[in-house]
Scaffold this motif. Structure first.
Motif, PDB file in Angstrom:
ATOM      1  N   GLU A 118       0.871  -1.359   0.064  1.00 30.46           N
ATOM      2  CA  GLU A 118       0.164   0.009   0.138  1.00 30.46           C
ATOM      3  C   GLU A 118       0.903   1.294  -0.113  1.00 30.46           C
ATOM      4  O   GLU A 118       0.193   2.282  -0.356  1.00 30.46           O
ATOM      5  CB  GLU A 118      -0.939   0.165   1.284  1.00 30.46           C
ATOM      6  CG  GLU A 118      -0.321  -0.242   2.595  1.00 30.46           C
ATOM      7  CD  GLU A 118      -0.298  -1.577   2.863  1.00 30.46           C
ATOM      8  OE1 GLU A 118      -0.324  -2.515   1.869  1.00 30.46           O
ATOM      9  OE2 GLU A 118      -0.279  -1.969   4.138  1.00 30.46           O
ATOM     10  N   GLU A 119       2.141   1.199   0.322  1.00 32.97           N
ATOM     11  CA  GLU A 119       2.841   2.161   0.444  1.00 32.97           C
ATOM     12  C   GLU A 119       3.144   2.636  -1.168  1.00 32.97           C
ATOM     13  O   GLU A 119       3.506   3.854  -1.395  1.00 32.97           O
ATOM     14  CB  GLU A 119       4.266   2.231   0.774  1.00 32.97           C
ATOM     15  CG  GLU A 119       4.034   2.026   2.681  1.00 32.97           C
ATOM     16  CD  GLU A 119       5.486   1.492   3.081  1.00 32.97           C
ATOM     17  OE1 GLU A 119       5.511   1.132   4.372  1.00 32.97           O
ATOM     18  OE2 GLU A 119       6.733   1.339   2.258  1.00 32.97           O
ATOM     19  N   ALA A 120       3.062   1.637  -2.151  1.00 34.18           N
ATOM     20  CA  ALA A 120       3.255   1.838  -3.300  1.00 34.18           C
ATOM     21  C   ALA A 120       4.684   2.487  -3.715  1.00 34.18           C
ATOM     22  O   ALA A 120       4.838   3.087  -4.882  1.00 34.18           O
ATOM     23  CB  ALA A 120       2.204   2.455  -4.123  1.00 34.18           C
ATOM     24  N   THR A 121       5.372   2.600  -2.784  1.00 33.39           N
ATOM     25  CA  THR A 121       6.842   3.528  -3.254  1.00 33.39           C
ATOM     26  C   THR A 121       8.004   2.803  -2.721  1.00 33.39           C
ATOM     27  O   THR A 121       7.771   2.161  -1.557  1.00 33.39           O
ATOM     28  CB  THR A 121       6.848   4.843  -2.728  1.00 33.39           C
ATOM     29  OG1 THR A 121       6.629   4.983  -1.299  1.00 33.39           O
ATOM     30  CG2 THR A 121       5.689   5.753  -3.206  1.00 33.39           C
ATOM     31  N   ASP A 122       9.049   2.927  -3.199  1.00 37.44           N
ATOM     32  CA  ASP A 122      10.147   2.313  -2.753  1.00 37.44           C
ATOM     33  C   ASP A 122      11.356   2.891  -3.452  1.00 37.44           C
ATOM     34  O   ASP A 122      11.139   3.631  -4.341  1.00 37.44           O
ATOM     35  CB  ASP A 122      10.474   0.760  -3.071  1.00 37.44           C
ATOM     36  CG  ASP A 122      10.714   0.618  -4.409  1.00 37.44           C
ATOM     37  OD1 ASP A 122      11.622  -0.305  -4.579  1.00 37.44           O
ATOM     38  OD2 ASP A 122      10.019   1.022  -5.245  1.00 37.44           O
ATOM     39  N   ASP A 171      -5.716   1.842  -8.361  1.00 35.89           N
ATOM     40  CA  ASP A 171      -6.595   2.750  -8.077  1.00 35.89           C
ATOM     41  C   ASP A 171      -5.498   4.124  -7.913  1.00 35.89           C
ATOM     42  O   ASP A 171      -6.113   5.044  -7.658  1.00 35.89           O
ATOM     43  CB  ASP A 171      -7.247   2.623  -6.721  1.00 35.89           C
ATOM     44  CG  ASP A 171      -8.267   1.418  -6.849  1.00 35.89           C
ATOM     45  OD1 ASP A 171      -8.095   0.563  -5.914  1.00 35.89           O
ATOM     46  OD2 ASP A 171      -8.750   1.328  -7.791  1.00 35.89           O
ATOM     47  N   GLU A 172      -4.259   4.069  -8.230  1.00 35.90           N
ATOM     48  CA  GLU A 172      -3.160   4.913  -7.932  1.00 35.90           C
ATOM     49  C   GLU A 172      -3.652   6.126  -9.140  1.00 35.90           C
ATOM     50  O   GLU A 172      -3.740   5.984 -10.303  1.00 35.90           O
ATOM     51  CB  GLU A 172      -1.913   4.551  -8.114  1.00 35.90           C
ATOM     52  CG  GLU A 172      -0.969   5.624  -8.172  1.00 35.90           C
ATOM     53  CD  GLU A 172      -0.759   6.359  -7.011  1.00 35.90           C
ATOM     54  OE1 GLU A 172      -0.909   5.574  -5.975  1.00 35.90           O
ATOM     55  OE2 GLU A 172      -1.051   7.507  -6.773  1.00 35.90           O
ATOM     56  N   LYS A 173      -3.844   7.180  -8.486  1.00 37.43           N
ATOM     57  CA  LYS A 173      -4.162   8.353  -9.165  1.00 37.43           C
ATOM     58  C   LYS A 173      -3.086   9.544  -9.379  1.00 37.43           C
ATOM     59  O   LYS A 173      -3.381  10.338 -10.303  1.00 37.43           O
ATOM     60  CB  LYS A 173      -5.613   8.987  -8.696  1.00 37.43           C
ATOM     61  CG  LYS A 173      -6.610   8.126  -8.506  1.00 37.43           C
ATOM     62  CD  LYS A 173      -7.456   8.153  -9.970  1.00 37.43           C
ATOM     63  CE  LYS A 173      -8.685   7.149 -10.029  1.00 37.43           C
ATOM     64  NZ  LYS A 173      -8.270   5.629  -9.830  1.00 37.43           N
ATOM     65  N   ASP A 174      -2.088   9.445  -8.765  1.00 38.52           N
ATOM     66  CA  ASP A 174      -1.183  10.444  -8.731  1.00 38.52           C
ATOM     67  C   ASP A 174       0.256  10.179  -9.063  1.00 38.52           C
ATOM     68  O   ASP A 174       0.763  10.794  -9.993  1.00 38.52           O
ATOM     69  CB  ASP A 174      -1.238  11.586  -7.220  1.00 38.52           C
ATOM     70  CG  ASP A 174      -2.574  11.859  -7.249  1.00 38.52           C
ATOM     71  OD1 ASP A 174      -3.135  11.480  -6.156  1.00 38.52           O
ATOM     72  OD2 ASP A 174      -2.958  12.552  -7.810  1.00 38.52           O
ATOM     73  N   LEU A 175       0.740   9.024  -8.400  1.00 37.28           N
ATOM     74  CA  LEU A 175       2.025   8.724  -8.786  1.00 37.28           C
ATOM     75  C   LEU A 175       2.280   8.337 -10.166  1.00 37.28           C
ATOM     76  O   LEU A 175       1.222   7.860 -10.884  1.00 37.28           O
ATOM     77  CB  LEU A 175       2.770   7.540  -7.812  1.00 37.28           C
ATOM     78  CG  LEU A 175       2.580   7.891  -6.313  1.00 37.28           C
ATOM     79  CD1 LEU A 175       2.831   6.595  -5.382  1.00 37.28           C
ATOM     80  CD2 LEU A 175       3.691   8.953  -6.099  1.00 37.28           C
ATOM     81  N   TRP A 176       3.557   8.505 -10.762  1.00 30.18           N
ATOM     82  CA  TRP A 176       3.817   8.141 -12.220  1.00 30.18           C
ATOM     83  C   TRP A 176       4.343   6.605 -12.060  1.00 30.18           C
ATOM     84  O   TRP A 176       4.180   5.899 -13.092  1.00 30.18           O
ATOM     85  CB  TRP A 176       4.877   9.052 -12.987  1.00 30.18           C
ATOM     86  CG  TRP A 176       4.404  10.363 -12.847  1.00 30.18           C
ATOM     87  CD1 TRP A 176       3.055  11.125 -12.314  1.00 30.18           C
ATOM     88  CD2 TRP A 176       5.106  11.409 -13.561  1.00 30.18           C
ATOM     89  NE1 TRP A 176       3.034  12.194 -12.801  1.00 30.18           N
ATOM     90  CE2 TRP A 176       4.397  12.802 -13.352  1.00 30.18           C
ATOM     91  CE3 TRP A 176       6.498  11.472 -14.202  1.00 30.18           C
ATOM     92  CZ2 TRP A 176       4.656  13.795 -13.989  1.00 30.18           C
ATOM     93  CZ3 TRP A 176       6.638  12.906 -14.901  1.00 30.18           C
ATOM     94  CH2 TRP A 176       5.949  14.052 -14.683  1.00 30.18           C
ATOM     95  N   VAL A 177       5.016   6.366 -11.063  1.00 31.46           N
ATOM     96  CA  VAL A 177       5.425   4.969 -11.082  1.00 31.46           C
ATOM     97  C   VAL A 177       5.404   4.379  -9.676  1.00 31.46           C
ATOM     98  O   VAL A 177       5.384   5.120  -8.696  1.00 31.46           O
ATOM     99  CB  VAL A 177       7.235   5.100 -11.322  1.00 31.46           C
ATOM    100  CG1 VAL A 177       7.875   3.639 -11.325  1.00 31.46           C
ATOM    101  CG2 VAL A 177       7.682   5.738 -12.801  1.00 31.46           C
ATOM    102  N   VAL A 178       4.966   3.094  -9.758  1.00 30.79           N
ATOM    103  CA  VAL A 178       4.747   2.535  -8.376  1.00 30.79           C
ATOM    104  C   VAL A 178       5.473   1.091  -8.159  1.00 30.79           C
ATOM    105  O   VAL A 178       5.805   0.615  -9.223  1.00 30.79           O
ATOM    106  CB  VAL A 178       3.339   2.326  -8.084  1.00 30.79           C
ATOM    107  CG1 VAL A 178       2.543   3.841  -7.760  1.00 30.79           C
ATOM    108  CG2 VAL A 178       2.604   1.732  -9.086  1.00 30.79           C
ATOM    109  N   TYR A 179       5.794   0.777  -7.016  1.00 28.27           N
ATOM    110  CA  TYR A 179       6.167  -0.605  -6.661  1.00 28.27           C
ATOM    111  C   TYR A 179       5.400  -1.800  -6.530  1.00 28.27           C
ATOM    112  O   TYR A 179       4.214  -1.334  -5.981  1.00 28.27           O
ATOM    113  CB  TYR A 179       7.006  -0.320  -5.447  1.00 28.27           C
ATOM    114  CG  TYR A 179       7.425  -1.722  -4.883  1.00 28.27           C
ATOM    115  CD1 TYR A 179       6.796  -2.166  -3.732  1.00 28.27           C
ATOM    116  CD2 TYR A 179       8.856  -2.274  -5.500  1.00 28.27           C
ATOM    117  CE1 TYR A 179       7.430  -3.417  -3.277  1.00 28.27           C
ATOM    118  CE2 TYR A 179       9.178  -3.534  -4.715  1.00 28.27           C
ATOM    119  CZ  TYR A 179       8.490  -4.029  -3.670  1.00 28.27           C
ATOM    120  OH  TYR A 179       8.920  -5.280  -3.273  1.00 28.27           O
TER     121      TYR A 179
END
Ligand code: 6PG
Length: 256
Positions: A118-122, A171-179
């Motif tokens: 759920e952090e969808a970032t790294d 459902d990611e609406k803002d980030l361009w790249v996710v993990y």
């Protein structure tokens, strides 16, 4: 409403020639319009289908290309699972794209302790997103990058990039790249462009071949309510293409 341009070919070779024609055309138009051609490439069977004819083209200004990956596995860049590695073998080793214009992830940044999804970032996805920002948003702040072309595959489950059915990343609406750390398609750890980025591209081309894609293509085209990731690709202002071979499109009612 996006009306896709669907082309089906008797053989994958014919598909590769037609795909190379489109890429050549879009490259020329993009370079004429804004002095560069920004393209994202997926993995799987796509790099081979893309490179088969394109690598022989002489009428392309390769030095004006900016290459990214629609998704990438978090493995060393010389690993056989790396999309960069496969694209290098199928295309980059045969054409003079300046190495600095081929934007790869930095797998060495991968952290030992895996972020919760759920952090969808790294570190890897954050760094790769910064590479996109450097290329696309240097001049002005923009909400999403405008790729000239994104080349997508489609999995037997309807996934595209590394966006899988029912996954929260859809459902990611803002980030361009996710993990993603739990990709159902191995290897599990990947980074991927998000749907908003895909849907802001000027051109999106799906490439799918083989009888193994018959059923999922039938569902994608005949059951629009399935909400499959591939069905959520609806370019806001861009064009949508499907490059298929007849084996994959056998269950579609395509005009002959
Ligand atoms: O890195 C990846 O795994 C790909 O980007 C993935 O999204 C691929 O495009 C589909 O899984 C279709 O793969 P095939 O064309 O090989 O079936």
């Amino acid at each position: 409403m996006v009306h896709p341009i669907v082309r089906s070919f008797a053989t994958s070779n014919e598909l590769s020639v037609s795909l190379a024609n489109l890429v050549t055309e879009l490259s020329a138009k993009s370079i004429e319009a804004h002095d560069r051609f920004t393209v994202g490439i997926s993995g799987g069977s796509l790099p081979k289908l893309l490179g088969a004819d394109l690598k022989h083209r002489k009428d392309i200004k390769w030095d004006k290309w900016e290459v990214f990956f629609c998704d990438e596995r978090i493995v060393p860049l010389d690993h056989e699972d790396s999309n960069y590695f496969v694209c290098k073998k199928e295309l980059f080793d045969h054409v003079p794209i300046p190495p600095e214009k081929i934007h790869t992830i930095k797998p060495e940044l991968a952290s030992e302790n895996e972020p919760k999804n759920e952090e969808a970032t790294d570190p890897v996805s954050l760094e790769y997103e910064q590479q996109l920002i450097d290329v696309f948003a240097k001049a002005s702040s923009i909400k999403f990058p405008l790729f000239d072309l994104l080349l997508l595959g489609v999995g037997p489950d309807g996934h595209t990039c590394s966006l899988f059915p029912g996954h929260p990343l859809l459902d990611e609406k803002d980030l361009w790249v996710v993990y993603i750390g739990d990709s159902p398609k191995p290897p599990p750890k990947r980074v991927t462009l998000t749907l908003p980025v895909v849907n802001h591209a000027r051109n999106v081309a799906f490439v799918a071949t083989g009888s193994g894609k018959q059923d999922i293509l039938h569902q994608i085209f005949e059951d629009p309510g399935s909400n499959l990731p591939s069905q959520l690709v609806k370019p806001v202002n861009g064009k949508l293409y499907w490059f298929l071979d007849d084996a994959a499109s056998a269950k579609l009612n395509l005009p002959k």
